[in-house]
Motif scaffolding. Structure first.
Motif, PDB file in Angstrom:
ATOM      1  N   PRO A 160       0.820  -1.208   0.000  1.00  0.00           N
ATOM      2  CA  PRO A 160       0.000   0.000   0.000  1.00  0.00           C
ATOM      3  C   PRO A 160       0.861   1.269   0.000  1.00  0.00           C
ATOM      4  CG  PRO A 160      -0.129  -1.123   2.119  1.00  0.00           C
ATOM      5  CD  PRO A 160       0.682  -1.974   1.212  1.00  0.00           C
ATOM      6  N   SER A 161       0.328   2.288  -0.639  1.00  0.00           N
ATOM      7  CA  SER A 161       1.051   3.559  -0.700  1.00  0.00           C
ATOM      8  C   SER A 161       0.911   4.293   0.633  1.00  0.00           C
ATOM      9  CB  SER A 161       0.485   4.415  -1.826  1.00  0.00           C
ATOM     10  OG  SER A 161      -0.816   4.853  -1.495  1.00  0.00           O
ATOM     11  N   PRO A 162       1.736   5.298   0.886  1.00  0.00           N
ATOM     12  CA  PRO A 162       1.609   6.063   2.134  1.00  0.00           C
ATOM     13  C   PRO A 162       0.226   6.707   2.301  1.00  0.00           C
ATOM     14  CG  PRO A 162       3.717   6.522   1.105  1.00  0.00           C
ATOM     15  CD  PRO A 162       2.934   5.686   0.139  1.00  0.00           C
ATOM     16  N   LEU A 163      -0.367   7.139   1.207  1.00  0.00           N
ATOM     17  CA  LEU A 163      -1.714   7.724   1.287  1.00  0.00           C
ATOM     18  C   LEU A 163      -2.733   6.685   1.753  1.00  0.00           C
ATOM     19  CD1 LEU A 163      -3.521  10.168   0.834  1.00  0.00           C
ATOM     20  CD2 LEU A 163      -3.825   9.383  -1.520  1.00  0.00           C
ATOM     21  N   ASN A 164      -2.617   5.456   1.284  1.00  0.00           N
ATOM     22  CA  ASN A 164      -3.517   4.397   1.724  1.00  0.00           C
ATOM     23  C   ASN A 164      -3.343   4.101   3.209  1.00  0.00           C
ATOM     24  OD1 ASN A 164      -4.596   4.097  -0.804  1.00  0.00           O
ATOM     25  ND2 ASN A 164      -3.342   2.345  -1.346  1.00  0.00           N
TER      26      ASN A 164
END
Length: 54
Positions: free
Chosen positions: A3-7
């Motif tokens: 997962p990305s940091p935003l997720n």
């Protein structure tokens, strides 16, 4: 797929709202105190700095 940091941030909306609320409250406190006391006086006092930090 990782997962990305935003997720990762959006997965914890309660934590995000607490952090934003605490920052907003600190901004209001500093704005109200700055009418009475200079900013350098607030930051030089360790008790006031601790109060704003917590």
């Amino acid at each position: 797929m990782t997962p990305s940091p935003l997720n990762k941030v959006c997965a914890h909306p309660v934590v995000v709202s607490w952090v934003l609320g605490a920052c907003g409250l600190d901004a209001v406190i500093v704005a109200l105190l700055s009418k009475e006391v200079s900013l350098t006086a607030m930051t030089s006092d360790w008790q006031a700095g601790l109060f704003l930090y917590l």
